[in-house]
Design a protein around this motif. Structure first.
Motif, PDB file in Angstrom:
ATOM      1  N   ALA A   1       0.763  -1.218   0.053  1.00 11.26           N
ATOM      2  CA  ALA A   1       0.000   0.196   0.129  1.00 11.26           C
ATOM      3  C   ALA A   1       1.025   1.178   0.178  1.00 11.26           C
ATOM      4  CB  ALA A   1      -0.838  -0.082   1.242  1.00 11.26           C
ATOM      5  N   GLU A   2       2.200   1.237   0.198  1.00 11.34           N
ATOM      6  CA  GLU A   2       3.125   2.308   0.337  1.00 11.34           C
ATOM      7  C   GLU A   2       3.397   2.834  -1.244  1.00 11.34           C
ATOM      8  OE1 GLU A   2       3.953   4.136   2.681  1.00 11.34           O
ATOM      9  OE2 GLU A   2       2.614   2.932   4.084  1.00 11.34           O
ATOM     10  N   ARG A   3       2.756   3.993  -1.491  1.00 11.17           N
ATOM     11  CA  ARG A   3       2.949   4.239  -3.092  1.00 11.17           C
ATOM     12  C   ARG A   3       4.362   4.768  -3.362  1.00 11.17           C
ATOM     13  NH1 ARG A   3       0.235   8.635  -4.656  1.00 11.17           N
ATOM     14  NH2 ARG A   3      -0.347   9.295  -2.657  1.00 11.17           N
TER      15      ARG A   3
ATOM     16  N   ALA B   1       1.604   4.643  -8.697  1.00 15.47           N
ATOM     17  CA  ALA B   1       2.501   5.451  -7.548  1.00 15.47           C
ATOM     18  C   ALA B   1       1.674   6.763  -7.614  1.00 15.47           C
ATOM     19  CB  ALA B   1       4.019   5.598  -7.970  1.00 15.47           C
ATOM     20  N   LEU B   2       1.214   7.336  -8.852  1.00 18.96           N
ATOM     21  CA  LEU B   2       0.691   8.519  -8.772  1.00 18.96           C
ATOM     22  C   LEU B   2      -0.872   8.569  -8.489  1.00 18.96           C
ATOM     23  CD1 LEU B   2       2.348   9.749 -12.070  1.00 18.96           C
ATOM     24  CD2 LEU B   2       2.893  10.479  -9.618  1.00 18.96           C
ATOM     25  N   THR B   3      -1.509   7.337  -8.295  1.00 18.28           N
ATOM     26  CA  THR B   3      -2.852   7.229  -7.886  1.00 18.28           C
ATOM     27  C   THR B   3      -3.234   7.134  -6.466  1.00 18.28           C
ATOM     28  OG1 THR B   3      -3.063   6.280  -9.940  1.00 18.28           O
ATOM     29  CG2 THR B   3      -4.939   5.899  -8.486  1.00 18.28           C
ATOM     30  N   GLY B   4      -4.171   8.048  -5.980  1.00 16.47           N
ATOM     31  CA  GLY B   4      -4.660   7.991  -4.741  1.00 16.47           C
ATOM     32  C   GLY B   4      -4.232   8.943  -3.700  1.00 16.47           C
ATOM     33  N   GLY B   5      -3.730  10.036  -4.179  1.00 20.89           N
ATOM     34  CA  GLY B   5      -3.159  11.109  -3.369  1.00 20.89           C
ATOM     35  C   GLY B   5      -2.142  12.009  -3.882  1.00 20.89           C
TER      36      GLY B   5
ATOM     37  N   ALA C   1       7.844   8.941  -6.820  1.00 20.20           N
ATOM     38  CA  ALA C   1       6.828   8.747  -7.941  1.00 20.20           C
ATOM     39  C   ALA C   1       6.888   9.873  -8.918  1.00 20.20           C
ATOM     40  CB  ALA C   1       5.445   8.860  -7.202  1.00 20.20           C
ATOM     41  N   VAL C   2       7.265  10.958  -8.638  1.00 15.76           N
ATOM     42  CA  VAL C   2       7.430  12.292  -9.488  1.00 15.76           C
ATOM     43  C   VAL C   2       8.667  12.025 -10.300  1.00 15.76           C
ATOM     44  CG1 VAL C   2       7.996  14.594  -9.770  1.00 15.76           C
ATOM     45  CG2 VAL C   2       6.348  13.761  -8.027  1.00 15.76           C
TER      46      VAL C   2
ATOM     47  N   LEU D   1       9.666   4.136  -6.206  1.00 20.49           N
ATOM     48  CA  LEU D   1      10.978   3.880  -6.446  1.00 20.49           C
ATOM     49  C   LEU D   1      11.297   2.766  -7.379  1.00 20.49           C
ATOM     50  CD1 LEU D   1      13.883   4.312  -5.566  1.00 20.49           C
ATOM     51  CD2 LEU D   1      13.484   2.812  -3.367  1.00 20.49           C
ATOM     52  N   LEU D   2      10.333   1.530  -7.184  1.00 13.86           N
ATOM     53  CA  LEU D   2      10.622   0.452  -8.018  1.00 13.86           C
ATOM     54  C   LEU D   2      10.518   0.950  -9.490  1.00 13.86           C
ATOM     55  CD1 LEU D   2      11.283  -2.588  -8.412  1.00 13.86           C
ATOM     56  CD2 LEU D   2       8.765  -2.982  -8.118  1.00 13.86           C
ATOM     57  N   ALA D   3       9.266   1.776  -9.806  1.00  8.61           N
ATOM     58  CA  ALA D   3       9.112   2.138 -11.127  1.00  8.61           C
ATOM     59  C   ALA D   3      10.262   3.006 -11.615  1.00  8.61           C
ATOM     60  CB  ALA D   3       7.829   3.159 -11.152  1.00  8.61           C
TER      61      ALA D   3
END
Length: 404
Positions: A218-220, A271-275, A281-282, A225-227
């Motif tokens: 759940a930790e975006r 990563a960018l979805t949900g808040g 993520a950026v 970071l993986l992305a």
């Protein structure tokens, strides 16, 4: 033998973490884990890999630990004190992020990256404990002598013992403050491997980040970071050609790993979805724009600049400002970018940072200011930290002036 090595690689971190949780001592856990692996190397080639290799290794290691404690009463007394501390922590309330802890390795991630440890020790301890690298292998990863690395690892373990750093997952109220440190350690390992063209080290950082994402789905920012790692590592085969380091505008994009890019793009969306997005993520979104473009000219530079604006607000940093200036130069022209770089010339944190004069040299060359560009290239060459980087800058200087 390759099958056995793959099992060891997959099970080492889980085995060590479970032993640390059971006995509360990292040295003991490492020693009996190594002895269990040695026993497997004797038994498995003859008997075959057992159906549940992790359970076999755990049973063997626990038996060896119990035997050692029976022989060493002083050791047992010390562990009893540590166990009291551990019991007190567990009685204080749940420490898992949600429900039951799915894997003890999560505790080891946070222990290895504990803020009480020296920054230079955290990555070393992570590779030693979670990746299962030997001390000489960790030393090679960070380009230091094995003796130096051995001292770092011993120092970190000693700090864990003396400060009684708990082997536990931070509670929900602590997680936001502690998770960035874990992610920074993993990112540093990846960056070290990628910059030095150490595919094995970069791949190990990706493997560890995959594990962390399975443990904290759940930790975006973990997903981000993986992305970022995947979207960057996908270019590895195009970064060097004919022994030369190539920048984005020189790379053959047909050699990029498209399946890895597709996986990374999917993770960016998550990563960018949900808040509000986090820094990783950026950064991953910026990497995605580069990977999706057909070439540098068709990159969506306005969007890249907009993302750097967001990143600069999240993590004010002269390095981010430098990268933003380079993106502005692609959007608005070299003069606009150079003006921003000139504003950074007095930034103390960029003194000795070779990408700053290298970026100035590129923009000065594009403006036709050849002599100034050559001087900036020579400054960057003097500051560059690796041979491939120096070779790249020499080549650019030669292309500009006919001299190197």
């Amino acid at each position: 033998m390759q099958e056995i090595e793959a099992v060891f690689r997959e099970e080492h971190g889980r085995l060590l973490a479970a032993l640390v949780r059971r006995f509360g001592d990292l040295d003991l856990a490492e020693e009996v884990a190594s002895e269990a692996v040695e026993a497997a190397l004797v038994r498995w080639p003859a008997d075959g890999v057992p159906p549940n290799p992790g359970a076999w290794l755990m049973t063997t290691a626990r038996r060896k630990a119990v035997d050692r404690l029976r022989r060493d009463q002083a050791y047992a007394a010390k562990l009893a004190i540590l166990q009291v501390d551990a019991d007190r922590l567990h009685q204080a309330g749940p420490v898992a992020v949600a429900g039951e802890l799915p894997d003890e390795r999560l505790q080891l991630f946070f222990t290895c990256a504990h803020p009480a440890l020296a920054a230079e020790d955290r990555g070393a301890l992570t590779l030693r404990c979670l990746a299962g690298l030997s001390t000489p292998e960790v030393a090679r990863a960070f380009l230091v002598p094995a003796a130096t690395m051995a001292k770092r690892i011993v120092r970190a373990k000693q700090k864990i013992r003396e400060a009684r750093i708990p082997f536990r997952v931070p509670g929900p109220d602590e997680l936001p403050a502690r998770l960035p440190g874990v992610l920074q350690v993993l990112n540093s390992i990846f960056t070290e491997g990628y910059a030095a063209h150490r595919d094995d080290l970069a791949a190990e950082a990706i493997r560890l980040t995959r594990i962390l994402r399975r443990l904290l789905p759940a930790e975006r920012e973990v997903t981000g970071l993986l992305a970022l790692m995947l979207l960057t590592h996908a270019r590895r085969d195009a970064r060097f050609f004919g022994g030369r380091l190539l920048l984005l505008d020189e790379q053959d994009r047909a050699r990029w790993d498209r399946p890895m890019i597709e996986e990374g793009l999917g993770l960016v969306v998550a990563a960018l979805t949900g808040g509000d997005p986090g820094p990783f993520a950026v950064q991953a979104a910026i990497a995605a724009l580069h990977d999706e473009a057909a070439d540098v000219a068709t990159t969506d530079w306005p969007q890249v600049v907009a993302l750097y604006d967001v990143l600069l607000a999240l993590t004010p940093s002269p390095v981010v400002a430098l990268n933003r200036a380079a993106a502005v130069a692609m959007r608005d022209g070299p003069a606009a970018g150079l003006a921003l770089l000139d504003e950074l010339s007095d930034e103390p944190r960029l003194h000795g940072y070779h990408p700053l004069p290298a970026a100035r040299a590129d923009l000065l060359a594009r403006l036709g200011r050849t002599e100034e560009a050559a001087a900036a290239y020579r400054e960057a060459i003097a500051l560059a930290g690796t041979d491939p980087e120096r070779s790249l800058l020499h080549r650019r200087l030669h292309d500009l002036t006919g001299q190197s």
